[in-house]
Design an enzyme around this catalytic site. Structure first.
Site, PDB file in Angstrom:
ATOM      1  N   ASP A  44      12.705   1.880   7.883  1.00 43.00           N
ATOM      2  CA  ASP A  44      11.359   2.341   7.586  1.00 43.00           C
ATOM      3  C   ASP A  44      10.987   3.475   8.551  1.00 43.00           C
ATOM      4  O   ASP A  44      11.866   4.206   9.011  1.00 43.00           O
ATOM      5  CB  ASP A  44      10.381   1.161   7.713  1.00 43.00           C
ATOM      6  N   ASP A  53       1.157  -8.375  18.363  1.00 43.37           N
ATOM      7  CA  ASP A  53       1.637  -9.437  17.485  1.00 43.37           C
ATOM      8  C   ASP A  53       3.139  -9.386  17.258  1.00 43.37           C
ATOM      9  O   ASP A  53       3.689 -10.193  16.505  1.00 43.37           O
ATOM     10  CB  ASP A  53       0.919  -9.374  16.139  1.00 43.37           C
ATOM     11  N   HIS A  78       3.728   2.325   8.957  1.00 40.59           N
ATOM     12  CA  HIS A  78       4.206   1.546   7.822  1.00 40.59           C
ATOM     13  C   HIS A  78       5.256   0.523   8.242  1.00 40.59           C
ATOM     14  O   HIS A  78       5.168  -0.666   7.890  1.00 40.59           O
ATOM     15  CB  HIS A  78       4.772   2.490   6.764  1.00 40.59           C
ATOM     16  N   ASN A 173       5.437   2.100  -6.574  1.00 36.17           N
ATOM     17  CA  ASN A 173       3.982   1.980  -6.729  1.00 36.17           C
ATOM     18  C   ASN A 173       3.411   2.908  -7.792  1.00 36.17           C
ATOM     19  O   ASN A 173       2.298   3.420  -7.647  1.00 36.17           O
ATOM     20  CB  ASN A 173       3.277   2.282  -5.395  1.00 36.17           C
ATOM     21  N   ALA A 185      16.122   0.159  -4.747  1.00 36.91           N
ATOM     22  CA  ALA A 185      15.943  -1.152  -5.370  1.00 36.91           C
ATOM     23  C   ALA A 185      16.761  -1.301  -6.656  1.00 36.91           C
ATOM     24  O   ALA A 185      17.204  -2.400  -6.991  1.00 36.91           O
ATOM     25  CB  ALA A 185      14.467  -1.405  -5.660  1.00 36.91           C
ATOM     26  N   VAL A 190      20.934  -5.314  -5.033  1.00 35.06           N
ATOM     27  CA  VAL A 190      19.697  -5.299  -4.242  1.00 35.06           C
ATOM     28  C   VAL A 190      18.613  -6.112  -4.948  1.00 35.06           C
ATOM     29  O   VAL A 190      18.432  -5.992  -6.165  1.00 35.06           O
ATOM     30  CB  VAL A 190      19.200  -3.852  -4.024  1.00 35.06           C
ATOM     31  N   SER A 239       5.662  -2.517  -1.163  1.00 33.74           N
ATOM     32  CA  SER A 239       6.227  -2.589   0.179  1.00 33.74           C
ATOM     33  C   SER A 239       5.928  -3.936   0.812  1.00 33.74           C
ATOM     34  O   SER A 239       6.803  -4.588   1.399  1.00 33.74           O
ATOM     35  CB  SER A 239       5.648  -1.477   1.065  1.00 33.74           C
TER      36      SER A 239
END
Length: 386
Positions: A44, A53, A78, A173, A185, A190, A239
């Site tokens: 990414d 976190d 992202h 998207n 994808a 995958v 995502s």
């Protein structure tokens, strides 16, 4: 649970993570597995290891964007957000983002997402191979584009599949504006993930096609941001759904280390919850159904005793490849989900209507408009944020 508009503070972030409540993470998932001992590569925009976190969760990775580094620089945010949905551990007393696999480790692999040139494509190839060679058992790719994958990219995916790695990527998207699954994808082998909202309905911008494998929560998703080490945001997109599937794969691999990547994928496929609108599965919109982590974690001697091969490697590609897209195993036997719906970790929470308001603390909502290009471009579309 409604999202309360006007709530602003780290302590409210956990309450806004409706997916944790929907999947009954504290009672149905984490007593069984928290992903300990599993490394998930996040290919990414990088991952901010110092986010409150994620401290201690991020191991040194690599940067194939053209910059030198170990993948922990994230100028976009992202990748940090995706990592938090996978392995966030929160902070303090019940504050901050919890990932679905809070004890998994994150291997950050930064790639270029500003161009479609050969350097950028080569970066993805190197990123996949690096992830495999550095111990990742799951690879999360919340990135994609419409042009077909080149042979080097396909070779890198095959390399991962041959080395027993679960590969997970977002369908895209663009929804009905581009009725096909994006690459990587769409590459056979995958797990291609679409997004659903709180009611279990396909998110309006979720791209789909015969390669769709699963759908998972991808609307109104709170996650960490790289704007500051204490930043958060909320977004929508395939995502986020991809990150939840990757986290579930990590939970399964931690609980059942003897299972192959193919058996892990089969568990998620066979235990998926059928769509509430009655859509037939498998299908191009919902794939085999809605991700059901608790059911996927339950003992399943039938699935576990079957083939160890990745059931998606024989999948046809709708973009230039013949076939009807029905997922088949290498041996030709169609993979079918288990009969029935609901159950532990199923879709009970998808039927609950909620009033929606959005609150942010220290970060940007959604994404920015971008031109979609092949591969290594992190999805950023106005109103999507995924």
């Amino acid at each position: 649970m409604a999202i309360g508009a006007g709530r602003a503070g780290a302590d409210s972030i956990r309450d806004e993570q409706w997916v944790l409540a929907g999947y009954r993470a504290e009672t149905a998932l984490w007593p069984v597995s928290q992903g300990g001992g599993i490394t998930v590569a996040v290919i990414d925009s990088g991952v901010m290891a110092s986010h409150q976190d994620l401290t201690g969760q991020v191991v040194p990775g690599a940067d194939f964007s053209g910059d030198n580094g170990d993948g922990t620089v994230d100028r976009d945010g992202h990748g940090t957000g995706m990592a938090s949905l996978i392995a966030g551990h929160g902070h303090g007393d019940g504050a901050g983002i919890m990932g679905l696999a809070p004890k998994a480790k994150i291997l950050p692999v930064r790639v270029s997402w500003d161009s479609a040139d050969a350097v950028a494509q080569a970066g993805l190839v190197r990123a996949i191979r690096f992830a495999v060679d550095h111990g990742a058992k799951v690879v999360n790719m919340s990135i994609g584009g419409y042009a077909g994958a080149d042979q080097e990219t396909r070779g890198a995916v095959k390399y991962a599949v041959d080395h027993d790695v679960v590969m997970v990527a977002a369908t895209g998207n663009s929804g009905s504006q581009a009725a096909h699954v994006e690459y990587p994808a769409a590459i056979p082998g995958v797990v291609a993930v679409g997004a659903v909202d709180r009611q279990g309905r396909l998110w309006e911008k979720s791209s789909y096609g015969p390669e769709t494998t699963l759908v998972a929560p991808g609307a109104e998703i709170y996650r960490a941001s790289a704007k500051t080490s204490a930043g958060y945001g909320v977004g929508n997109g395939t995502s986020d759904a991809t990150a939840y599937v990757s986290a579930t794969a990590a939970l399964i691999r931690a609980k059942y280390p003897e299972l192959s990547a193919g058996q892990v994928i089969n568990r998620m496929i066979r235990t998926a919850t059928p769509p509430q609108d009655g859509s037939a599965v498998p299908g191009s919109r919902y794939g085999f159904g809605v991700l059901a982590p608790a059911k996927a974690l339950a003992a399943d001697p039938v699935v576990d005793g079957g083939s160890r091969e990745n059931p998606l490697v024989g999948r046809a590609e709708s973009q230039g490849a013949a076939g009807d897209g029905v997922t088949e195993s290498p041996g030709g036997e169609a993979v079918v989900p288990a009969a029935g719906a609901g159950g532990a970790g199923g879709g009970g929470w998808f039927g609950v209507g909620v009033a929606v308001g959005v609150a942010l603390w220290g970060v940007l909502v959604g994404g920015v408009v971008a031109v979609v290009v092949w591969v290594v471009r992190v999805r950023r579309r106005r109103g999507a944020g995924g």
